[in-house]
Design an enzyme around this catalytic site. Structure first.
Site, PDB file in Angstrom:
ATOM      1  N   TRP A   4     -51.839  -6.925  58.544  1.00  0.00           N
ATOM      2  CA  TRP A   4     -52.547  -7.140  59.798  1.00  0.00           C
ATOM      3  C   TRP A   4     -53.256  -8.494  59.827  1.00  0.00           C
ATOM      4  O   TRP A   4     -53.903  -8.835  60.807  1.00  0.00           O
ATOM      5  CB  TRP A   4     -53.568  -6.018  60.026  1.00  0.00           C
ATOM      6  CG  TRP A   4     -54.805  -6.102  59.164  1.00  0.00           C
ATOM      7  CD1 TRP A   4     -54.874  -6.427  57.842  1.00  0.00           C
ATOM      8  CD2 TRP A   4     -56.152  -5.876  59.585  1.00  0.00           C
ATOM      9  NE1 TRP A   4     -56.175  -6.396  57.403  1.00  0.00           N
ATOM     10  CE2 TRP A   4     -56.987  -6.056  58.450  1.00  0.00           C
ATOM     11  CE3 TRP A   4     -56.745  -5.510  60.795  1.00  0.00           C
ATOM     12  CZ2 TRP A   4     -58.381  -5.905  58.501  1.00  0.00           C
ATOM     13  CZ3 TRP A   4     -58.132  -5.351  60.835  1.00  0.00           C
ATOM     14  CH2 TRP A   4     -58.924  -5.556  59.712  1.00  0.00           C
ATOM     15  N   ASP A   5     -53.144  -9.271  58.750  1.00  0.00           N
ATOM     16  CA  ASP A   5     -53.827 -10.560  58.679  1.00  0.00           C
ATOM     17  C   ASP A   5     -53.478 -11.472  59.849  1.00  0.00           C
ATOM     18  O   ASP A   5     -54.226 -12.398  60.157  1.00  0.00           O
ATOM     19  CB  ASP A   5     -53.474 -11.267  57.355  1.00  0.00           C
ATOM     20  CG  ASP A   5     -53.917 -10.466  56.139  1.00  0.00           C
ATOM     21  OD1 ASP A   5     -53.451  -9.316  56.005  1.00  0.00           O
ATOM     22  OD2 ASP A   5     -54.704 -10.971  55.331  1.00  0.00           O
ATOM     23  N   LYS A  23     -64.717  -1.565  51.367  1.00  0.00           N
ATOM     24  CA  LYS A  23     -64.173  -2.746  50.686  1.00  0.00           C
ATOM     25  C   LYS A  23     -64.423  -3.983  51.528  1.00  0.00           C
ATOM     26  O   LYS A  23     -64.767  -5.054  51.026  1.00  0.00           O
ATOM     27  CB  LYS A  23     -62.663  -2.564  50.460  1.00  0.00           C
ATOM     28  CG  LYS A  23     -61.969  -3.780  49.865  1.00  0.00           C
ATOM     29  CD  LYS A  23     -60.469  -3.554  49.747  1.00  0.00           C
ATOM     30  CE  LYS A  23     -59.749  -4.796  49.254  1.00  0.00           C
ATOM     31  NZ  LYS A  23     -58.286  -4.613  49.212  1.00  0.00           N
ATOM     32  N   GLN A  24     -64.217  -3.846  52.840  1.00  0.00           N
ATOM     33  CA  GLN A  24     -64.364  -4.966  53.764  1.00  0.00           C
ATOM     34  C   GLN A  24     -64.840  -4.424  55.105  1.00  0.00           C
ATOM     35  O   GLN A  24     -64.954  -3.224  55.303  1.00  0.00           O
ATOM     36  CB  GLN A  24     -63.036  -5.692  53.933  1.00  0.00           C
ATOM     37  CG  GLN A  24     -61.926  -4.822  54.485  1.00  0.00           C
ATOM     38  CD  GLN A  24     -60.574  -5.510  54.466  1.00  0.00           C
ATOM     39  OE1 GLN A  24     -60.434  -6.634  54.049  1.00  0.00           O
ATOM     40  NE2 GLN A  24     -59.557  -4.796  54.915  1.00  0.00           N
ATOM     41  N   GLU A  35     -60.410   0.570  53.798  1.00  0.00           N
ATOM     42  CA  GLU A  35     -59.440   0.734  52.702  1.00  0.00           C
ATOM     43  C   GLU A  35     -59.948   1.557  51.524  1.00  0.00           C
ATOM     44  O   GLU A  35     -59.175   1.895  50.632  1.00  0.00           O
ATOM     45  CB  GLU A  35     -58.927  -0.612  52.182  1.00  0.00           C
ATOM     46  CG  GLU A  35     -58.102  -1.374  53.207  1.00  0.00           C
ATOM     47  CD  GLU A  35     -57.351  -2.546  52.610  1.00  0.00           C
ATOM     48  OE1 GLU A  35     -57.563  -2.867  51.433  1.00  0.00           O
ATOM     49  OE2 GLU A  35     -56.541  -3.147  53.340  1.00  0.00           O
TER      50      GLU A  35
END
Length: 863
Positions: free
Chosen positions: A393-394, A653-654, A532
């Site tokens: 998805w970046d 995680k993010q 995640e």
């Protein structure tokens, strides 16, 4: 270094301490957020490394890679092979191969971006002494200089052998931005206090394998067939290989010309797949000799060729001689790109340098040459083998930078997804769903490439990898499709391809949603959010979570856009779309209901819950884990090694919930929540931001990009500090050695996007380009260009005003808005907006979705 030679930037980072290399010395300076190098008169267009540091050579190779969107070559030393320190690698966009291998006693089948034959090899010997590649020649005064403006890498080094004189070596290389198939290396050797024979050995290494990421190395790291070498003429060698499963044929033609006469030995091929040819020349003290290598690469995936071999030879025949003759067109291509993509910051030199470096690597991965290929956005660029070269998805962080400047490229990248719609439809059908189920990791054909297990080197155990449950990748595809339409205004594309992407994503989530009659709410279960670290609940790991806020809010947004598509194309285009996609009136009604009745969980104190049940999880002792492990970005691996699991804790995680603010803006999030029937205020949103900033491990380089974006709406000073941390993530390798496996393209592009999206407050509304600037104190001025509906828009933003100028053009006039002040500008016109007129409480445009509030679906609505 003074005199315009550039800023010498180091690569080690511990906490907030950054190391710089100055003239070969190592000097540790303070917090990078407070570091101001503006007074050093450093050149923000030159990245320089002094000396040789074997511990970080792979990192430097990735950051000094050169590419053009078709191919890229790491900044490896030409005399070296893969030896655990150096790693030559050349990668071609979209060239994958699937292999079966055994890793840690497990049988795996995986697809990888292929490391193709190495065109660089050049080795040197003084007299009868050892070859440079053996490491037995003394080196000194070594430096590597990357010219960001020109895409040119220059290496200087002095060689000396025991009992012999010295040789001064200068090597220049480029990967042509003018002709995507060409690359060149120029080596100039000058005798210094030495008279005698110099031998130069050059060739092609076709025995390369995929071993850049040691964790991936098993039995299946060889992707190429045995090479076939031919010599079409006395200066040229042709190497032909084929990927062993995907059957992509690759031809590499290399022409080598030496500037002076001398003895030339016939070419030879050894048992490792390496072709070598040796030149011997006698040099007197002060004399020099130059060797030019020009390489041409063509594959069977390319168009307008009869065969890769004839294509490569034709490209080589039409090229100039080496770097010197390719440089003019190469520089001109980069000049045009920088004219569109450069962002000028009135701030410290290091920030400007690193931002320029990020733009360079973005354009070396994604360019106009990518647009003619069937290729996506690899998360680690074309700079290494991290994530196996897959597409995630970046692209959500790449499209805003590319699409607002060269929409033709973003259209081509969206076509990568569109061509794989049938694979996504088949994946949905397999699990009993409608619509398109895009894979979390994508490669050549659109199937799910996410490994089923992850090997944890901390525990020497395999862990289940359930990240395929990140269904939100489809939401990113739909979001990008709608934003492309907003920027381009291309109704034909919307009808032919964009609408199909949006509708099929709306369908998959409508199919996933279940309705609770008692609550009058829809729920979505079995998914993972961007976080995640939660693939399920503590008592049901791997089964996914329920009502992830990021997923549900964005599903609401996408379902509205699916309805808007029908309005935008009303009339015969909508009739055609309805017929082609078999859109039923009840489907449109369902999308409208989902947009307004999806369930969003909250904590008891009003904080947005990351997902249902998140508030019931345990708090993590962050201080304990930071003290014990230092870098805790990969808490999933740490906790598993301790017999624990991230599913038990309130962590991420993010950025997860905060991603919504990054994409939609604060007012956009509030608006979407209000449409869903949830009262939520600015103070509630700010409380939510602080809550998740304290519970995020920043295990991804994307996280700080999102945090800086979000903080820019609430606290400009903190936003600048986090922006600086995001900026140096790859330069300082904050992920603990992963940059050597490829740059983090989304994070690099995200920092560029931060300038326009967050600090300048750029948004695309329905038929308007708007700005809501919030400039940090560290920024005095920002200058950049955009392309919007056929116009080149120049933006100059300072503390007290924003100047918008449209370059002369005959495209129809467009609306530009700053705060609530809208004007219509035609080509050649300008408008100076005083910032005093801006509303300080307004964090973004009222309609970040790009639609008017009163715009409702006209077909099949239930309202």
């Amino acid at each position: 270094r003074r005199g315009g030679f550039g800023l010498v930037v180091g690569i080690d980072r511990t906490g907030h301490r950054t190391q710089l290399e100055l003239a070969g010395a190592h000097i540790v300076l303070g917090d990078v957020a407070e570091l101001d190098l503006g007074s050093t008169r450093a050149d923000p267009w030159t990245l320089v490394y002094q000396g040789f540091d074997p511990a970080h050579e792979g990192h430097r190779e990735a950051l000094t890679a050169l590419g053009n969107g078709y191919m890229a070559t790491r900044g490896a030393h030409p005399e070296r092979k893969d030896d655990g320190v150096h790693y030559p690698g050349t990668y071609l966009a979209g060239v994958y191969n699937r292999t079966a291998s055994t890793m840690h006693r497990r049988e795996l089948e995986e697809e990888h971006l292929v490391n193709v034959p190495n065109w660089l090899p050049v080795d040197i010997r003084i007299g009868d002494g050892p070859w440079w590649s053996t490491g037995d020649i003394n080196t000194s005064q070594e430096s590597v200089e990357l010219d960001l403006r020109r895409g040119l890498l220059t290496r200087r080094v002095m060689l000396s052998a025991p009992g012999a004189g010295r040789l001064s070596i200068v090597q220049r290389r480029l990967v042509s931005m003018h002709n995507p198939h060409l690359a060149a290396l120029e080596t100039t050797i000058a005798a210094d206090g030495f008279t005698g024979t110099v031998s130069v050995r050059t060739g092609i290494d076709a025995g390369v394998t995929n071993t850049n990421v040691r964790d991936y190395v098993g039995t299946g790291h060889r992707h190429l067939s045995a090479p076939a070498f031919t010599e079409p003429d006395g200066d040229t060698v042709l190497c032909e290989v084929e990927t062993n499963r995907s059957r992509i044929r690759i031809a590499l033609a290399v022409r080598t010309i030496v500037s002076c006469g001398g003895k030339v030995e016939p070419g030879s091929v050894d048992g490792t797949g390496q072709y070598r040819r040796q030149f011997d020349a006698r040099l007197a003290d002060g004399q020099s000799v130059t060797m030019d290598k020009t390489a041409a690469v063509v594959t069977s995936r390319d168009g307008a060729i009869s065969s890769p071999a004839t294509g490569a030879l034709a490209e080589l025949a039409g090229s100039g001689r080496g770097v010197s003759e390719l440089l003019e067109d190469h520089e001109a291509s980069w000049r045009r790109l920088w004219d569109r993509f450069a962002i000028t910051l009135d701030t410290d030199a290091q920030s400007q340098l690193v931002l320029n470096l990020h733009v360079l690597h973005l354009l070396q991965t994604i360019s106009v040459h990518t647009a003619v290929l069937d290729a996506g956005v690899p998360a680690r660029g074309l700079h290494g083998e991290g994530y196996r070269g897959h597409i995630f998805w970046d692209e959500l962080f790449v499209f805003p930078v590319i699409g607002i400047r060269v929409p033709g490229i973003s259209r081509a990248l969206l076509d990568y997804r569109w061509r794989r719609l049938d694979a996504a439809r088949a994946a949905a059908k397999t699990v009993g769903l409608e619509g398109a189920l895009f894979p979390w990791q994508s490669g050549s054909d659109g199937r799910e490439e996410t490994p089923k297990e992850l090997y944890n080197t901390r525990s020497s155990r395999w862990m289940e990898d359930n990240s395929y449950r990140q269904r939100h990748v489809g939401l990113a595809v739909a979001y990008n499709a709608w934003q492309h339409y907003q920027v381009s205004g291309d109704r034909d594309w919307l009808l032919e391809r964009g609408a199909e992407l949006i509708v099929e994503v709306a369908r998959i989530f409508a199919s996933l949603a279940t309705f609770d009659q008692a609550e009058d709410r829809f729920h979505i279960s079995g998914v993972m959010g961007p976080d995640e670290y939660h693939d399920g609940y503590p008592d049901a790991p791997g089964a996914g979570i329920r009502d992830n806020t990021y997923t549900n809010v964005l599903v609401s947004w996408v379902c509205e856009r699916a309805c808007d598509v029908m309005v935008e194309l009303a009339g015969h285009p909508a009739n055609e779309l309805t017929d082609r996609l078999h859109i039923r009136p009840e489907e449109i009604s369902l999308w409208s209901r989902l947009a307004r009745r999806l369930s969003i969980p909250f904590h008891s104190d009003g904080v947005l819950s990351q997902f249902e049940g998140y508030a019931d999880l345990a708090e993590l002792d962050w201080a304990h884990y930071r003290a014990k492990y230092g870098n805790i970005g990969r808490l999933d691996l740490i906790l598993e090694a301790e017999g624990d699991a991230t599913n038990r804790y309130k962590l991420a995680k993010q950025a997860d919930v905060l991603m919504l603010i990054h994409l939609l803006g604060p007012q956009g999030v509030l608006k979407q929540l209000h449409r869903l029937g949830y009262p939520f205020s600015d103070s509630d949103l700010e409380q939510t931001v602080e809550y998740y900033l304290a519970r995020t491990a920043n295990g991804s380089t994307l996280s700080r990009v999102v945090h800086a974006s979000v903080l820019s709406r609430f606290d400009e000073s903190r936003a600048w500090e986090v922006f600086r941390e995001a900026l140096v993530a790859d330069l300082d390798d904050t992920q603990g050695g992963t940059t050597q496996e490829g740059i983090h393209l989304g994070a690099m592009s995200g920092t560029v996007d931060l300038i326009t999206r967050s600090f300048a407050g750029l948004q695309t509304e329905a038929n308007a380009l708007t700005f809501a600037p919030r400039l940090p104190a560290h920024l005095g001025r920002i200058c950049f260009q955009l392309r919007y509906r056929g116009h080149r828009v120049e933006v100059t933003l300072s503390k007290d005003r924003i100047l918008i100028h449209l370059q002369p053009c005959t495209a129809p006039a467009v609306r530009i808005g700053v705060a609530s002040n809208y004007v219509e500008l035609a080509g050649g016109e300008s408008k100076d907006f005083p910032m005093a007129a801006a509303d300080p409480d307004r964090s973004g445009p009222e309609t970040p979705d790009g639609q008017r509030d009163q715009l409702q679906p006209k077909v099949g609505t239930d309202e």
